[in-house]
Design a protein around this motif. Sequence first.
Motif, PDB file in Angstrom:
ATOM      1  N   ILE A 196       0.743  -1.260  -0.024  1.00  0.00           N
ATOM      2  CA  ILE A 196      -0.188   0.125   0.003  1.00  0.00           C
ATOM      3  C   ILE A 196       0.820   1.151  -0.070  1.00  0.00           C
ATOM      4  O   ILE A 196       0.511   1.964  -0.941  1.00  0.00           O
ATOM      5  N   PRO A 197       1.783   1.338   0.891  1.00  0.00           N
ATOM      6  CA  PRO A 197       2.607   2.729   0.876  1.00  0.00           C
ATOM      7  C   PRO A 197       3.515   2.551  -0.571  1.00  0.00           C
ATOM      8  O   PRO A 197       3.901   3.801  -0.878  1.00  0.00           O
ATOM      9  N   ARG A 198       3.901   1.377  -0.954  1.00  0.00           N
ATOM     10  CA  ARG A 198       4.458   1.610  -2.292  1.00  0.00           C
ATOM     11  C   ARG A 198       3.592   1.928  -3.271  1.00  0.00           C
ATOM     12  O   ARG A 198       4.306   2.916  -4.372  1.00  0.00           O
ATOM     13  N   PHE A 199       2.468   1.456  -3.440  1.00  0.00           N
ATOM     14  CA  PHE A 199       1.746   1.839  -4.502  1.00  0.00           C
ATOM     15  C   PHE A 199       1.333   3.319  -4.378  1.00  0.00           C
ATOM     16  O   PHE A 199       1.545   4.387  -5.269  1.00  0.00           O
ATOM     17  N   LEU A 200       1.076   3.877  -3.330  1.00  0.00           N
ATOM     18  CA  LEU A 200       0.865   5.447  -3.025  1.00  0.00           C
ATOM     19  C   LEU A 200       2.245   6.385  -3.308  1.00  0.00           C
ATOM     20  O   LEU A 200       2.130   7.198  -3.981  1.00  0.00           O
ATOM     21  N   SER A 201       3.367   5.871  -2.929  1.00  0.00           N
ATOM     22  CA  SER A 201       4.692   6.537  -3.189  1.00  0.00           C
ATOM     23  C   SER A 201       4.660   6.548  -4.648  1.00  0.00           C
ATOM     24  O   SER A 201       5.017   7.856  -5.206  1.00  0.00           O
ATOM     25  N   LEU A 202       4.412   5.669  -5.148  1.00  0.00           N
ATOM     26  CA  LEU A 202       4.430   5.553  -7.038  1.00  0.00           C
ATOM     27  C   LEU A 202       3.668   6.703  -7.578  1.00  0.00           C
ATOM     28  O   LEU A 202       3.967   7.341  -8.211  1.00  0.00           O
ATOM     29  N   LEU A 203       2.429   6.541  -7.145  1.00  0.00           N
ATOM     30  CA  LEU A 203       1.439   7.341  -7.783  1.00  0.00           C
ATOM     31  C   LEU A 203       1.607   8.833  -7.204  1.00  0.00           C
ATOM     32  O   LEU A 203       1.253   9.954  -7.978  1.00  0.00           O
ATOM     33  N   GLN A 204       2.107   9.169  -6.145  1.00  0.00           N
ATOM     34  CA  GLN A 204       2.581  10.665  -5.764  1.00  0.00           C
ATOM     35  C   GLN A 204       3.607  11.088  -6.436  1.00  0.00           C
ATOM     36  O   GLN A 204       3.639  12.314  -6.735  1.00  0.00           O
ATOM     37  N   GLN A 205       4.420  10.184  -7.141  1.00  0.00           N
ATOM     38  CA  GLN A 205       5.315  10.758  -8.009  1.00  0.00           C
ATOM     39  C   GLN A 205       4.922  10.533  -9.696  1.00  0.00           C
ATOM     40  O   GLN A 205       5.715  10.667 -10.296  1.00  0.00           O
ATOM     41  N   GLN A 206       3.611  10.509  -9.632  1.00  0.00           N
ATOM     42  CA  GLN A 206       2.814  10.171 -11.176  1.00  0.00           C
ATOM     43  C   GLN A 206       3.618   9.191 -11.822  1.00  0.00           C
ATOM     44  O   GLN A 206       3.788   9.115 -13.097  1.00  0.00           O
ATOM     45  N   GLN A 207       3.852   8.133 -11.234  1.00  0.00           N
ATOM     46  CA  GLN A 207       4.207   6.708 -11.673  1.00  0.00           C
ATOM     47  C   GLN A 207       3.183   5.782 -11.618  1.00  0.00           C
ATOM     48  O   GLN A 207       2.354   5.675 -10.824  1.00  0.00           O
ATOM     49  N   LYS A 208       3.281   4.703 -12.497  1.00  0.00           N
ATOM     50  CA  LYS A 208       2.180   3.579 -12.660  1.00  0.00           C
ATOM     51  C   LYS A 208       2.696   2.572 -11.442  1.00  0.00           C
ATOM     52  O   LYS A 208       3.855   2.421 -10.980  1.00  0.00           O
ATOM     53  N   CYS A 209       1.779   1.882 -10.906  1.00  0.00           N
ATOM     54  CA  CYS A 209       1.952   0.957  -9.852  1.00  0.00           C
ATOM     55  C   CYS A 209       2.374  -0.438 -10.404  1.00  0.00           C
ATOM     56  O   CYS A 209       1.894  -0.483 -11.519  1.00  0.00           O
ATOM     57  N   THR A 210       3.578  -0.837 -10.004  1.00  0.00           N
ATOM     58  CA  THR A 210       3.796  -2.270 -10.552  1.00  0.00           C
ATOM     59  C   THR A 210       3.455  -3.199  -9.702  1.00  0.00           C
ATOM     60  O   THR A 210       3.590  -3.298  -8.362  1.00  0.00           O
ATOM     61  N   PRO A 253      -8.312  -8.117  -4.489  1.00  0.00           N
ATOM     62  CA  PRO A 253      -7.298  -8.382  -5.340  1.00  0.00           C
ATOM     63  C   PRO A 253      -6.181  -7.280  -5.467  1.00  0.00           C
ATOM     64  O   PRO A 253      -6.702  -6.134  -5.208  1.00  0.00           O
ATOM     65  N   ILE A 254      -5.058  -7.748  -5.607  1.00  0.00           N
ATOM     66  CA  ILE A 254      -3.874  -6.819  -5.679  1.00  0.00           C
ATOM     67  C   ILE A 254      -4.367  -5.610  -6.706  1.00  0.00           C
ATOM     68  O   ILE A 254      -4.081  -4.417  -6.817  1.00  0.00           O
ATOM     69  N   ILE A 255      -4.643  -6.136  -7.995  1.00  0.00           N
ATOM     70  CA  ILE A 255      -4.995  -5.230  -9.024  1.00  0.00           C
ATOM     71  C   ILE A 255      -6.169  -4.213  -8.749  1.00  0.00           C
ATOM     72  O   ILE A 255      -6.244  -3.070  -9.238  1.00  0.00           O
ATOM     73  N   GLN A 256      -7.109  -4.510  -8.138  1.00  0.00           N
ATOM     74  CA  GLN A 256      -8.263  -3.713  -7.534  1.00  0.00           C
ATOM     75  C   GLN A 256      -7.808  -2.765  -6.559  1.00  0.00           C
ATOM     76  O   GLN A 256      -8.336  -1.744  -6.639  1.00  0.00           O
ATOM     77  N   LEU A 257      -6.781  -3.202  -5.761  1.00  0.00           N
ATOM     78  CA  LEU A 257      -6.348  -2.406  -4.663  1.00  0.00           C
ATOM     79  C   LEU A 257      -5.789  -1.250  -5.400  1.00  0.00           C
ATOM     80  O   LEU A 257      -5.734   0.086  -5.214  1.00  0.00           O
ATOM     81  N   ALA A 258      -4.691  -1.491  -6.544  1.00  0.00           N
ATOM     82  CA  ALA A 258      -4.182  -0.352  -7.215  1.00  0.00           C
ATOM     83  C   ALA A 258      -5.061   0.522  -7.905  1.00  0.00           C
ATOM     84  O   ALA A 258      -4.955   1.680  -7.830  1.00  0.00           O
ATOM     85  N   ARG A 259      -6.172   0.035  -8.483  1.00  0.00           N
ATOM     86  CA  ARG A 259      -7.188   0.811  -9.074  1.00  0.00           C
ATOM     87  C   ARG A 259      -7.922   1.688  -8.233  1.00  0.00           C
ATOM     88  O   ARG A 259      -7.917   2.939  -8.633  1.00  0.00           O
ATOM     89  N   GLU A 260      -8.061   1.132  -6.975  1.00  0.00           N
ATOM     90  CA  GLU A 260      -8.798   2.077  -5.899  1.00  0.00           C
ATOM     91  C   GLU A 260      -7.796   3.283  -5.336  1.00  0.00           C
ATOM     92  O   GLU A 260      -8.325   4.390  -5.123  1.00  0.00           O
ATOM     93  N   LEU A 261      -6.661   2.929  -5.306  1.00  0.00           N
ATOM     94  CA  LEU A 261      -5.680   3.829  -4.723  1.00  0.00           C
ATOM     95  C   LEU A 261      -5.483   5.018  -5.809  1.00  0.00           C
ATOM     96  O   LEU A 261      -5.207   6.096  -5.693  1.00  0.00           O
ATOM     97  N   VAL A 262      -5.479   4.541  -7.221  1.00  0.00           N
ATOM     98  CA  VAL A 262      -5.564   5.529  -8.186  1.00  0.00           C
ATOM     99  C   VAL A 262      -6.584   6.481  -8.117  1.00  0.00           C
ATOM    100  O   VAL A 262      -6.331   7.699  -8.157  1.00  0.00           O
ATOM    101  N   GLN A 263      -7.912   5.815  -7.978  1.00  0.00           N
ATOM    102  CA  GLN A 263      -8.862   6.826  -8.015  1.00  0.00           C
ATOM    103  C   GLN A 263      -8.894   7.603  -6.587  1.00  0.00           C
ATOM    104  O   GLN A 263      -9.200   9.010  -6.595  1.00  0.00           O
TER     105      GLN A 263
END
Length: 274
Positions: A196-210, A253-263
């Motif tokens: 979760i913090p990794r995804f948030l860090s990437l998104l705050q840097q305007q990068q895609k979640c890996t 699911p991890i992919i759904q988690l990423a989508r919700e964090l993006v939103q």
Amino acid sequence: MSCSDRRTVLVTGGAGFIGSHLICALAGRFPHWRIINVDNLQYCSNLKNLRSVQASSSYSFIPGDVCDPLFIKHLFSTEHIDVVFHCAAETHVENSFVCPSRFMRVNVDGTAVLVRAALEASVQRFIYISTDEVYGDSVDQPFDELSPKRPTNPYSRSKAAAESIVTSYWLKHKFPAVITRSSNVYGPRQHHEKVIPRFLSLLQQQQKCTIQGSGLQSRHFLYVSDVTDAFLTVMEKGILGEIYNIGTGFEIPIIQLARELVQMVRADSEERLC
């Protein structure tokens, strides 16, 4: 144990994510108790996590390594410890494949050192903080405390082995131990290696979640204050020798988690612009 009874509590790994939240919870609920934080301040630890308690006369930080038997023996012989929360551990699964021996040393050997010293010091209660990953792939299926352990990576194998050490001391010496196995924990101040913090860090840097693999694998996530509340309940009411799963109905699911964090990040950015 009641609030009026004065206790000395040792939290290992107390400068880490879960350990620091646990110390803050202990300080809030039991303001008259002594709390000792032992941590060797590796990359996941940060004393800034404990700003809210560092000025308290009932809190103290002692730098040290749980794998050092001389240090641990001296600690128990001088501090008169009543309760132990053993949180210190190497926890990152991917790192465990790179250096499995380190995970065995810290998680298994360190636990053995700590349990032995705690036994000799006649502590009242020892809570070992484990993980539901010891169940292996069964985390995708219903399981309970009686389900077999089937660890599938060096990290979960080291935690399962450490559990076995704790259990053996209970069976042989009636060592007052309780084991907890919790789901994935998230919350403030978590290290960015976790999802979760990794995804948030990437998104705050305007990068895609890996995402590794398909992203369809589901995980249970438990908020950190909920898990620390559960730890305190186990400390006060847990039956010695028992294992307690600490779980949640929140699975995603991890992919759904990423989508919700993006939103969420997009909505936050739009709100700030307004």
